[in-house]
Every structure is written in structure tokens, then in C-alpha cells.
Design an enzyme around this catalytic site. Structure first.
Site, mmCIF file in Angstrom:
data_model
loop_
_atom_site.group_PDB
_atom_site.id
_atom_site.type_symbol
_atom_site.label_atom_id
_atom_site.label_comp_id
_atom_site.label_asym_id
_atom_site.label_seq_id
_atom_site.Cartn_x
_atom_site.Cartn_y
_atom_site.Cartn_z
ATOM 1 N N ARG A 326 -26.417 83.415 0.226
ATOM 2 C CA ARG A 326 -26.096 83.545 1.649
ATOM 3 C C ARG A 326 -24.698 82.997 1.943
ATOM 4 N NH1 ARG A 326 -28.481 84.848 6.722
ATOM 5 N NH2 ARG A 326 -30.298 85.629 5.614
ATOM 6 N N GLU A 728 -30.730 80.361 13.814
ATOM 7 C CA GLU A 728 -29.655 79.775 13.012
ATOM 8 C C GLU A 728 -28.220 80.109 13.443
ATOM 9 O OE1 GLU A 728 -31.664 81.566 9.601
ATOM 10 O OE2 GLU A 728 -31.174 79.735 8.532
HETATM 11 N N1 MTE Z 1 -35.641 74.869 16.615
HETATM 12 C C1 MTE Z 1 -36.406 73.768 16.713
HETATM 13 N N2 MTE Z 1 -36.658 73.270 17.926
HETATM 14 N N3 MTE Z 1 -36.914 73.159 15.597
HETATM 15 C C2 MTE Z 1 -36.653 73.635 14.336
HETATM 16 O O1 MTE Z 1 -37.124 73.066 13.342
HETATM 17 N N4 MTE Z 1 -35.523 75.355 12.988
HETATM 18 C C3 MTE Z 1 -34.414 76.318 12.924
HETATM 19 C C4 MTE Z 1 -34.437 77.250 14.122
HETATM 20 N N5 MTE Z 1 -34.606 76.523 15.344
HETATM 21 C C5 MTE Z 1 -35.836 74.790 14.211
HETATM 22 C C6 MTE Z 1 -35.362 75.395 15.406
HETATM 23 C C7 MTE Z 1 -34.417 77.115 11.700
HETATM 24 S S1 MTE Z 1 -33.801 76.440 10.290
HETATM 25 C C8 MTE Z 1 -34.878 78.399 11.674
HETATM 26 S S2 MTE Z 1 -34.769 79.353 10.287
HETATM 27 C C9 MTE Z 1 -35.483 79.017 12.866
HETATM 28 O O2 MTE Z 1 -35.540 78.114 13.974
HETATM 29 C C10 MTE Z 1 -36.902 79.463 12.505
HETATM 30 O O3 MTE Z 1 -37.594 79.959 13.578
HETATM 31 P P1 MTE Z 1 -37.435 81.463 14.119
HETATM 32 O O4 MTE Z 1 -37.276 82.352 12.935
HETATM 33 O O5 MTE Z 1 -38.684 81.696 14.857
HETATM 34 O O6 MTE Z 1 -36.212 81.464 14.974
HETATM 35 MO MO1 MOS Z 2 -34.249 77.985 8.385
HETATM 36 S S1 MOS Z 2 -32.898 77.017 7.195
HETATM 37 O O1 MOS Z 2 -34.128 79.454 7.453
HETATM 38 O O2 MOS Z 2 -35.703 77.253 7.829
#
Ligand code: MTE
Ligand code: MOS
Length: 779
Positions: A326, A728
Site C-alpha cells: 500500500r 483512513e
Molecule cells: N474510528 C474510530 N472511532 N475508531 C477506530 O478504531 N479505526 C480506523 C477508522 N476509524 C477507527 C476509526 C481504521 S484503521 C479503519 S480501517 C476504519 O475506521 C475501519 O472502519 P470502516 O471500514 O467501517 O470505516
Molecule cells: Mo485500518 S489500519 O485498515 O484497520
């Protein structure tokens, strides 16, 4: 009963998507009623585990004084690698991650044994005797990625991604810039630490409550460790108190230890890791070292780029290969690179095994090109924004180095809008004037763009399942393979289901993720949670709706094509029937009122060896302008204002999306300004293993004036309601903060100076950079 309605109202008047709704657990979060794993009422006889950690960075494990440990108060059992019934591995891809150390000690903090005791305090006390009971024979340790790279020590073979004729294009370019730089790692710092609670079940089975982004993988790894079949293990997770990538693979060690102990002792066992141990045991965002050479023309257009990316992986592979992939696929960020040569080296060191963290290598890839573009602009004496815009992907120059076309490119219009709304040019002039008359305090400004590819780089992971139950009272329960970690996934999926069935959001409840409900799920990661699970849940809801339609048409005496499911009723032919009534009648007619759903993202292909293909379903775009104030005598910095314009397609829930953008921005700001990881240069002990020394940003560090807006454009790809993933990509927006700090530091030095600012730009780093550029002013 069915009743007559105004025909003009026969359209969905109450859409359930595209509207701001509070997080489904917000009221529970704020009142403290939300149940995290440690809040689950403990079953009778519950025992507590704690881990004994390796005191050395590298060496062999000679012996452990188990008798001494077993004599400690409250200790019921002590487990070592020999107690793992089957495979002593909890690594996600390569099998190179021992659960408990087996002969070789690989880093300070590696779990060597587990103490199981009657209470947590006693377990921890005994585990803390690790130094005393573990006999080791130390070996030389490799503690930095540079050292590992110098001796060719990698966790996986080097990767290479190239296009065009980089060497000759570089030689022919009018200007050339060579550079070296590094960015540190980052601790996930989820507020709920790693935790697993294992409960033995009848007939050789286990129920595991685990704070994890990847219940299916926990199930698999526990089964492998036990020598069991997957159906013997059920993993549940209602919610995490944050994951941020740190609970994709690395929840496994704790899950396996709790599972092995519970099965061996036939008692429930909980393993909740202390914050310091969490820091010492688990890995985090990979720090990267870079070396580059770029060629460019008088206008700052990049003609050729060569770069080595060296990631510090720690002692095992974990997810380092896909993280590097990535990173390589995001080095281009927003820019057309006609000739490019990238090498990715995954350095193996005697430290924690680094893993996923929001952005998954994308930020580390894109940050390199942003530093390069900034350097080019300073060399040429141009505004960096101008150089950025000149290098943007555009018509005819829109194919990435890995062969995917940048379709639906919003970089131009989005950036133009942000320049306008942020008043970029006027503020640039105002800052230049301010700096001219302010010798100590300096201001800086930077605008950085983001292009982020959405999908797992591994094609088969892009699938999801869901289960929707409609009960006879018209209420709806949805279960899907995604996990809730605070991001609002359950809220979005419930909205999708409510919208499909035309019921109000409150009629739909989401239940805990559970491997016995939806099987073989992917990690909730790569920001794909709502894309994948939203589509799967929509599929399930649509199947139910389709089964209800003939009955509804019959009741309303209209054609099926006239039916509108909306606002808790079904309308058609100028009449309406309540959803609850319809469902009640359907039950009596023996119509199936529950369904599964499935989704697989179409059109993806990826050649892992050549690093070519179409790994992403679409791109999310964004840009941010940051204005900072730097005290050049103390090195302290403050973000005065940040303007963000971010593309989430047609938002499923603007309130949640803005929350994700704000959170990611501040989290990325922390990575680049205050969160510094320091390992002892001889012993290899991570010195910054608690909030006393490891500084995450607080509410106080937020931009003083924070203006976040969503860019209004539906996704051109057929995503769930044309939304885009949000988790992300916005983590890359605060590159603008780092580069604004660099801009402020540059104001201390001679014209066209390029401050050697490290990341994180802590006060020490800022002072060093100020000193470097002011020294250049001296005769
Ligand atoms: N938001 C909150 N509040 N807590 C989290 O742990 N993780 C992030 C993001 N936002 C996270 C977050 C990460 S690393 C990812 S990959 C995505 O949320 C995963 O959730 P989604 O695919 O439903 O967006
Ligand atoms: Mo998010 S780093 O893909 O859990």
C-alpha cells in the site's frame, strides 16, 4: 388496515441514508453503559491471566523457573510454549509469530509465559517476576531498520515497482534533488486495551469475547493453536474502544493465550493487558526510512523519481507485506509520475512486530512524495501549492505506476474549491507580511492533497456477508461481518437496512459481530466496512423486500412497480399499509422474513508479484490547508486554523463522516508532531511505553479554528448509495500541518532554504531545524 393516501406523496419522503444520525451507541458511550469486554459480567470461577515478558532484545531462552512462579500467591497455573496444544503461532500471513516464546527471544516485551491466577493483580505480580525467572543467553540485536537494511535482513523479500525509463529520465532532467528522510511509527493507543475473555463450552468448544477487528481470523488462529476445527470456536465482539488497525491481527496473541488457558483449566479466563504491557508486547504503525532522487523541470514538474522505502517491521512479518504494498501504491499520491522506480524493503529488527494503523502504509508512501514536492518548490522558489497543482493527475496523465487509471478525478475541482473557501492566497500574503515583522514567532501555511485507494489490495478480502431478521412486530435486527470500533459502522449499516425496508432508523438494531452468525468475514479494515457490509446488508434487506412485494401489491390492489417502502409503511395505488401490518400478514402466509446477504466488490484484479492491476474500486480525495504558529525559541507549535474539504461521495451520514475526518486529522497530526517512539539504543527497551512519555494529541491540540466540509459529489463507482469510505483517507490531511511547520521554520532562514525538519516535529525537532537554517544565514 390499508388506507387511501395522497398520490403526490408516493415517493420516499423519509430517506434513512444521507441524513445525520447519532451513533447508535452514543447515549451508551456518554453514560458509561456501553459494554466493553471488561464490563461483561464475569462468570463464576473466572481466572485472570498476565504475561511474563522477555527482558532481552535477542537471545536464546535457556530456562524458566516455573516452580517459583507456581508458588506465588493466587497462581493457579503457568503456561509456556509447551502448553500450546497444536500450532504455536498467531501470525496472520506467514507462520512466524510464536504465541509464547519458543527457544528464541526476539524483542524486549515478547511474551514468554502466562500466569493464570485467581485475580488480575496477583497474576500481574507473578508475571512481573519475568526478569528474575527467565534465564537467557543474549545475542547481538538489530534495533533499527537502517542496520537491518545494511545487512539485508528482511521479513519478506524486497518489492519493486517501476514504470518507464527512470534512470535515463533522471539523467536527462534539468534539475535533480537527492534526499534522505525518515518518519516515526505510531502507537494505536486505542482507549480500550487488548483484551480477550474465553469461556469453555460443552463438548470441546469455546466462546471468546475478544476486542478485535477480525473475529474470523481470531477464530481460525485459536482453532489452529488448539488443533481444533473452526466450528468449535465462537468469537463475539459487540464493540471495541478503538482499534485503529491495532486489533486486526494483534488481538490474536491475547485471544490464543486466554483460549489455551481456559481450555486447559476448564475455567473462564480473562486476559486484559495493562497499557505499558500493551505498548511493550504489540506493534504499531511502521516507521519508514526513505532515500530518493528526483528529476524535474523549471516549472517543478516531476520527470523521474527513484525511491527506496525501508519499513521497520520488527521481529516478524505480521501485515508488513501488504502495508509495504500500500505504501508503494500511494507514493504517487495526487501526482503523475511518468518515470518511477520504487523499492520496498521490509526490515527485520528486534522490536515489536509492526502492523496495521489507519492508512496501512498509505500515509508513509504519500508523505514521501509530499516532502519531495515541498523540496522541489523550495529549490525553485515557487509556492508549493503551484508545484502540486502542476503535477496533479489530469486527462492523459492519469495512470498510476501500478497501472490503474485515476477515474472520476476530483483533485482539480476539490483543490480549487478549498483554495477559494480557505482564502489561501490572501493568507499566504498575510503570513509573509507577518513573518517579516515577527522575529521570534513565525507562521507557516501549507495545502496538501490526498488521493487514497479504496479496497483491500488482496482481491479475495473484498467480500462481506450480512443477516437481516424482520420480526413479526415489524422490528428489524441486522448482523454483519464488520466490527464496530467507534467509527459508526453499525449506525450506517442500520441506516441502509432501514432505508431499504422503508422503516425508521429506530426500528433497526445492530447486534454484536459473531462468527456463528456470519462466517469467513474479512477484517473491518482498509476503510471498507460500510462499503462491503452496507452492500451485503442491503442485499439481505432487498431479498426480504422482494418477498413482501407480491403480498403488498395484493393488499393495496396495485402493481408491484408502484410500491414505495417509506416511513414505516408501504404505499401504492393511492393506498398504504403499515410495515408492521404487512409483516404480520406475511408471517401468517408463511413468507420468510429473514435473509442473508452477500457482496463482493466487482472488477478488481491484482498481480502481487508485478505489483500491477486494478487494486482499488475507486479513490477518495481530499485536501487540507493548515496554518501554524511556531515559537522559534522553544520549538512549540500551534495549529491556528485548518480548513478541510474531503470527498466521501454522497455521505451516508454526514455527522459521522465529519467526525471521522476530524478524528483522523487530529490523529495524523499527533503522528507527525508529538508522538515519538524511543527505544533504548543498547537494551532495545521501548522507553516511551506510557502516556507519561508518549504524547498523543489532546483536545487542546486541535486546530483552534477547525473548518471541516464534505465535498459534494456522488461516487462514480456503484458503491453503497454512492458514498465513499472515510475511515483512513483523512489521516493524510494533516501532512499540511507538518509542512506548514516546515514553512514557518523556512521563514527563519535564507531564501529558498529547505529546513531539515524531522517527523514527528516535536519541539526538539523544530529547534534543530530552526538552528540548521539560521546557521546558514551566518557568514
Ligand atoms: N474510528 C474510530 N472511532 N475508531 C477506530 O478504531 N479505526 C480506523 C477508522 N476509524 C477507527 C476509526 C481504521 S484503521 C479503519 S480501517 C476504519 O475506521 C475501519 O472502519 P470502516 O471500514 O467501517 O470505516
Ligand atoms: Mo485500518 S489500519 O485498515 O484497520
Amino acid at each position: 388496515m390499508e388506507r387511501a393516501i395522497d398520490p403526490a406523496a408516493a415517493v420516499a419522503a423519509q430517506p434513512q441514508v444521507g441524513v445525520s444520525r447519532a451513533h447508535e451507541s452514543a447515549h451508551l458511550h456518554v453514560s458509561g453503559e456501553a459494554v466493553y469486554i471488561d464490563d461483561i459480567a464475569e462468570a463464576q470461577g473466572t481466572l485472570h491471566a498476565a504475561l511474563g515478558l522477555s527482558p532481552i532484545a535477542h537471545g536464546t531462552l535457556q530456562s524458566i523457573d516455573l516452580e517459583l512462579l507456581r508458588r506465588q500467591p493466587g497462581v493457579v497455573a503457568v503456561l509456556t510454549a509447551a502448553d500450546v496444544p497444536a500450532e504455536n503461532n498467531c501470525g496472520p500471513l506467514l507462520h512466524d509469530d510464536p504465541i509464547l516464546a519458543d527457544g528464541e527471544l526476539r524483542y524486549v516485551g515478547q511474551p514468554v509465559f502466562a500466569v493464570i491466577a485467581t485475580d488480575r493483580e496477583l497474576a500481574r505480580r507473578a508475571a512481573a517476576m519475568a526478569k528474575q525467572v527467565i534465564v537467557t543467553a543474549p545475542l547481538p540485536a538489530v534495533l533499527t531498520a537502517r542496520e537491518a537494511h545494511a545487512i539485508g535482513q528482511y521479513v519478506i523479500p524486497p518489492m519493486h515497482l517501476t514504470r518507464g525509463e527512470p534512470a535515463s529520465a533522471l539523467a536527462a532532467a534539468p534539475h535533480r534533488l537527492d534526499g534522505e528522510w525518515a518518519v516515526g511509527g505510531q502507537e494505536q493507543f486505542y482507549l480500550e486495551g487488548q483484551i480477550s475473555y474465553a469461556l469453555p463450552q460443552e463438548n470441546q468448544a469455546l466462546l471468546l469475547h475478544c476486542s478485535t477487528q477480525h473475529p474470523s481470523e481470531m477464530q481460525q488462529l485459536v482453532a489452529h493453536a488448539m488443533g481444533w476445527q473452526a466450528h468449535q470456536v465462537t468469537v463475539q465482539c459487540r464493540r471495541m474502544g478503538g482499534g485503529f488497525g491495532g486489533k486486526e491481527s494483534q488481538s490474536a496473541l491475547f485471544a490464543c493465550v486466554a483460549a489455551i488457558a481456559a481450555t486447559q483449566l476448564r475455567r473462564p479466563v480473562k486476559l486484559r493487558v495493562d497499557r505499558d504491557d500493551d505498548f511493550l508486547v504489540t506493534g504499531r504503525r511502521h516507521g519508514f526510512d526513505y532515500r530518493w532522487s528526483v528529476g524535474f523541470d523549471d516549472e517543478g514538474r516531476i520527470l523521474a523519481a527513484e525511491i527506496d522505502l525501508i519499513s521497520n517491521c520488527g521481529h516478524s512479518a505480521d501485515l508488513s507485506a501488504p502495508v509495504m504494498a500500500r505504501a508503494l501504491c500511494h507514493f504517487d499520491n495526487a501526482y503523475w509520475l511518468p518515470h518511477v522506480d520504487m523499492h520496498g524493503y521490509c526490515a527485520k529488527t528486534n522490536t515489536q512486530s509492526n502492523t496495521a494503523f489507519r492508512g496501512f502504509g498509505g500515509p508513509q508512501g504519500a508523505l514521501a512524495i509530499e516532502m519531495i514536492v515541498d523540496g522541489i518548490a523550495r529549490r525553485l522558489g515557487l509556492d508549493a501549492l503551484t508545484v502540486r497543482q502542476r503535477n496533479f493527475y489530469r486527462e492523459g496523465q492519469d495512470v498510476t505506476p501500478y497501472g490503474q487509471r485515476v477515474e472520476d478525478n476530483q483533485l482539480g475541482p476539490l483543490t480549487d474549491e478549498l483554495i477559494e473557501t480557505s482564502g489561501y492566497h490572501a493568507r499566504r500574503a498575510a503570513i509573509t507580511a507577518f513573518n517579516a515583522s515577527s522575529p521570534v514567532l513565525k507562521k507557516g501555511l501549507a495545502l496538501t492533497p490526498v488521493k487514497f485507494g479504496i479496497s483491500f489490495n488482496v482481491v479475495h478480502l473484498n467480500q462481506a456477508g450480512a443477516l437481516v431478521h424482520v420480526y413479526v412486530d415489524g422490528s428489524v435486527l441486522v448482523n454483519h461481518g464488520g466490527t464496530e470500533m467507534g467509527q459508526g459502522l453499525n449506525t450506517k449499516v442500520a441506516q441502509v437496512v432501514a432505508h431499504e425496508l422503508g422503516v425508521l432508523a429506530g426500528a433497526v438494531r445492530a447486534s454484536a459481530t459473531d462468527t456463528s452468525k456470519v462466517a469467513n468475514t474479512s477484517a473491518t479494515a482498509a476503510s471498507t466496512g460500510s462499503d462491503l457490509n452496507g452492500k451485503a446488508a442491503q442485499d439481505a434487506a432487498r431479498k426480504i423486500k422482494r418477498r413482501l412485494m407480491p403480498l403488498a401489491a395484493r393488499l393495496l390492489n396495485c402493481g408491484e412497480d408502484e410500491l414505495v417502502f417509506d416511513g414505516g409503511e408501504v404505499r401504492g395505488g393511492g393506498r398504504a399499509v403499515g410495515f408492521k401490518e404487512l409483516v404480520g400478514k406475511a408471517y401468517l402466509e408463511r413468507i420468510q422474513l429473514w435473509s442473508d446477504g452477500f457482496y463482493a466488490t466487482p472488477g478488481l484484479h491484482w498481480d502481487r508479484a508485478k505489483l500491477q492491476g486494478k487494486p482499488f474500486y475507486y479513490y477518495a480525495f481530499g485536501a487540507a490547508v493548515a496554518e501554524v504558529l511556531v515559537d522559534t525559541l522553544t520549538g512549540e507549535t500551534r495549529v491556528l486554523r485548518a480548513d478541510v474539504l474531503h470527498d466521501v461521495g454522497r455521505s451516508l451520514n454526514p455527522a459521522l463522516d465529519i467526525g471521522q475526518v476530524e478524528g483522523a486529522f487530529v490523529q495524523g497530526q499527533g503522528w507527525l508532531t508529538s508522538e515519538e517512539l524511543v527505544w533504548h539504543p543498547q537494551s532495545g527497551l521501548l522507553l516511551t511505553h506510557a502516556p507519561s512519555t508518549y504524547k498523543i494529541p489532546t483536545a487542546n491540540d486541535m486546530p483552534r479554528d477547525f473548518r471541516v466540509a464534505l465535498f459534494d459529489a456522488p461516487n462514480a463507482a456503484d458503491s453503497i448509495h454512492r458514498s465513499k469510505a472515510v475511515g483512513e483517507p483523512p489521516l493524510l490531511l494533516p501532512f499540511s500541518v507538518l509542512l506548514a511547520i516546515k514553512d514557518a521554520v523556512a521563514a527563519c532562514g535564507p531564501e529558498r532554504c529547505d529546513p531539515p525538519l524531522r517527523a514527528p516535529a516535536t519541539p526538539e525537532a523544530v529547534l534543530d531545524a530552526v538552528e540548521a537554517v539560521t546557521r546558514k544565514m551566518l557568514p
